[in-house]
Design a protein around this motif. Sequence first.
Motif, PDB file in Angstrom:
ATOM      1  N   LYS A  73     -33.474  24.222  52.313  1.00  0.00           N
ATOM      2  CA  LYS A  73     -32.544  25.520  50.566  1.00  0.00           C
ATOM      3  C   LYS A  73     -32.490  26.564  51.885  1.00  0.00           C
ATOM      4  O   LYS A  73     -33.600  27.265  52.438  1.00  0.00           O
ATOM      5  CB  LYS A  73     -32.832  25.535  50.154  1.00  0.00           C
ATOM      6  CG  LYS A  73     -34.410  25.890  49.572  1.00  0.00           C
ATOM      7  CD  LYS A  73     -34.494  24.788  47.950  1.00  0.00           C
ATOM      8  CE  LYS A  73     -36.019  25.650  46.953  1.00  0.00           C
ATOM      9  NZ  LYS A  73     -36.477  24.961  46.134  1.00  0.00           N
ATOM     10  N   SER A  75     -33.488  30.414  51.227  1.00  0.00           N
ATOM     11  CA  SER A  75     -34.388  31.583  50.117  1.00  0.00           C
ATOM     12  C   SER A  75     -33.821  33.047  49.444  1.00  0.00           C
ATOM     13  O   SER A  75     -33.055  33.527  50.048  1.00  0.00           O
ATOM     14  CB  SER A  75     -35.647  31.965  51.207  1.00  0.00           C
ATOM     15  OG  SER A  75     -35.945  31.456  51.890  1.00  0.00           O
ATOM     16  N   VAL A  82     -29.230  33.746  45.623  1.00  0.00           N
ATOM     17  CA  VAL A  82     -29.427  33.232  46.615  1.00  0.00           C
ATOM     18  C   VAL A  82     -28.021  31.979  47.913  1.00  0.00           C
ATOM     19  O   VAL A  82     -27.062  32.185  46.271  1.00  0.00           O
ATOM     20  CB  VAL A  82     -29.954  31.766  46.396  1.00  0.00           C
ATOM     21  CG1 VAL A  82     -30.299  30.713  47.383  1.00  0.00           C
ATOM     22  CG2 VAL A  82     -31.399  31.649  45.937  1.00  0.00           C
ATOM     23  N   SER A 308     -36.722  22.033  51.024  1.00  0.00           N
ATOM     24  CA  SER A 308     -36.113  21.654  49.769  1.00  0.00           C
ATOM     25  C   SER A 308     -37.396  20.986  49.065  1.00  0.00           C
ATOM     26  O   SER A 308     -38.002  20.307  49.702  1.00  0.00           O
ATOM     27  CB  SER A 308     -35.090  21.168  49.263  1.00  0.00           C
ATOM     28  OG  SER A 308     -35.063  19.415  50.835  1.00  0.00           O
ATOM     29  N   THR A 332     -35.831  35.376  41.611  1.00  0.00           N
ATOM     30  CA  THR A 332     -34.552  34.367  41.562  1.00  0.00           C
ATOM     31  C   THR A 332     -33.537  34.769  40.678  1.00  0.00           C
ATOM     32  O   THR A 332     -33.585  34.496  39.123  1.00  0.00           O
ATOM     33  CB  THR A 332     -35.137  33.290  42.038  1.00  0.00           C
ATOM     34  OG1 THR A 332     -35.603  32.096  42.858  1.00  0.00           O
ATOM     35  CG2 THR A 332     -33.644  32.077  42.168  1.00  0.00           C
ATOM     36  N   TYR A 343     -41.026  28.918  45.824  1.00  0.00           N
ATOM     37  CA  TYR A 343     -40.487  28.348  47.303  1.00  0.00           C
ATOM     38  C   TYR A 343     -41.166  27.766  48.283  1.00  0.00           C
ATOM     39  O   TYR A 343     -43.054  28.369  48.278  1.00  0.00           O
ATOM     40  CB  TYR A 343     -39.918  29.211  47.753  1.00  0.00           C
ATOM     41  CG  TYR A 343     -38.100  29.656  47.262  1.00  0.00           C
ATOM     42  CD1 TYR A 343     -37.366  29.339  47.370  1.00  0.00           C
ATOM     43  CD2 TYR A 343     -38.392  30.358  46.146  1.00  0.00           C
ATOM     44  CE1 TYR A 343     -35.716  29.226  46.689  1.00  0.00           C
ATOM     45  CE2 TYR A 343     -37.346  30.942  45.180  1.00  0.00           C
ATOM     46  CZ  TYR A 343     -36.254  30.328  45.324  1.00  0.00           C
ATOM     47  OH  TYR A 343     -35.646  30.585  44.843  1.00  0.00           O
ATOM     48  N   ASP A 433     -31.741  19.310  46.230  1.00  0.00           N
ATOM     49  CA  ASP A 433     -31.681  20.090  46.045  1.00  0.00           C
ATOM     50  C   ASP A 433     -31.743  21.498  46.600  1.00  0.00           C
ATOM     51  O   ASP A 433     -31.732  21.745  48.070  1.00  0.00           O
ATOM     52  CB  ASP A 433     -33.574  20.292  45.784  1.00  0.00           C
ATOM     53  CG  ASP A 433     -34.159  21.788  46.063  1.00  0.00           C
ATOM     54  OD1 ASP A 433     -33.969  22.293  45.441  1.00  0.00           O
ATOM     55  OD2 ASP A 433     -35.014  21.873  46.350  1.00  0.00           O
ATOM     56  N   GLY A 434     -31.265  22.689  46.102  1.00  0.00           N
ATOM     57  CA  GLY A 434     -30.733  23.464  46.435  1.00  0.00           C
ATOM     58  C   GLY A 434     -29.498  23.909  47.360  1.00  0.00           C
ATOM     59  O   GLY A 434     -29.688  24.997  47.711  1.00  0.00           O
TER      60      GLY A 434
END
Length: 470
Positions: A73, A75, A82, A308, A332, A343, A433-434
């Motif tokens: 994903k 950063s 993001v 991720s 974030t 992360y 995820d992400g």
Amino acid sequence: MKKTIFLIISVVTLSSCSDFLRTEPVEKISINEQLSTKQGVLESLNGAYYQLRNTYFSEANFVYGDLLSGNLKFSPQNSGVVTQDTSVNLIYNFEDQSIASNLSYFYSDMYQIINNTNLILQYTNQLTDATPAEMSEIKAEAFAIRAFAHFQLYKYYAQNYTFTTDASHLGIVYNTQPLKAGVDYPQRKTAAEVFVLLENDIQQSLSLFQPIHAIPAGQKKNFMNSDAVKLLGAEIALWKNDWQKAYSYADDLINTTTLTLTPASAVSTDWAVSESVFEIANSSTGEFPAGLVYNYVSSATKSSYNASTDVYNLFTSSDNRKNLMETQNLKTGTTATSTNLPYYFTKKYKLQTGSLIYRLSLAYFIRAEAALRSGNSQQALSDINLIRNRAGISALSSVNIDILLEEKRKEFVFENQYFFDLIRNHKNIIRNDGCISTNCNPSYPNNKFVVPIPQATININSNMQQNPGY
């Protein structure tokens, strides 16, 4: 594809390891002049390695297999926002464009490498200052580079081998002779035809290798060598679902190589040193292209990509490979609502390895999959458990293809593998995820599981066919 022919020349002192790959190869000189001597041929071969390293480890190419499969994903930027990295946004959304492809340079650079190796092959037999053994080794490495470059192009620009039952779908252009500008307009071959040519180059290469690599610098692993070509042959056979040949190549490598799997005690520190089959040497300045793509330096200087939780959570707390990731808490969100979140960045490319392309672990996974597909589940289980035990986790009691692919996913995260394993096994893409793509979970089969042929190539080659859907 029509391209002006010129050689990539690297100005180096071939007897010096520290000078190996130092200078970017950009000169254009007479082909006859350049390739009339052993020195000139070796400089040209060196240039091919240099460009192969730069092309293979270019950002969009090297993150492709992890980004598209859900291993990665994005950063957060320093502001906490993001967003998609613009250098990969088209492929990330499965919306690459023929006019402005994220990978357009990859296509042209790989074919340039192929053209250069074809010129080397054409002129090597005419050398008067090289021994037969030296000429044989030069050709062995050139055939190997040609096969590797074509195979990489196939993975990105053609559907997997079993996309059609008889492999009659479009493959790629496979060049076995130098192109002449304004004269040659090659056509794409079928997938079946491409894989015949790939195997031909593998066999040609293996028949020609000598004990000493051609360029008198670096180490064996810095150049195409018989171990690397066996692993390449095994990977090609795996793509073809030729389980017997995939098993044979991988088994031969495992049983004859002097390399050993990285021991459990070194997985988190020297994860690939003892098992490196093929890594192109860094220049004397020591820059490492994969590190430039993936390393975390500071909150202000960091990779655009991190693991991720989809893949991170697959690692148990006792898995030594989890130590190859570093957790960084980063701001974030917007200023008013921002929070620090964890992360997971890779440390693989901060450790002691060069520009790694192949390592021995891959041979075990190929042998395991070929054995499983052939009904030898015990061999497959043994190979998978060898890797698991090396990672410090318990053995499995059984294995199937989904378990094997998950184990391979963990072992090769950040090494540009997983997406290709999914598509050749006809699997759907699941990115949870992400995922900030417009197309997080595309299903197989899918026209967008390959990227478009660059429009510039189609414009100058009337015989070139575009991929369906573009």
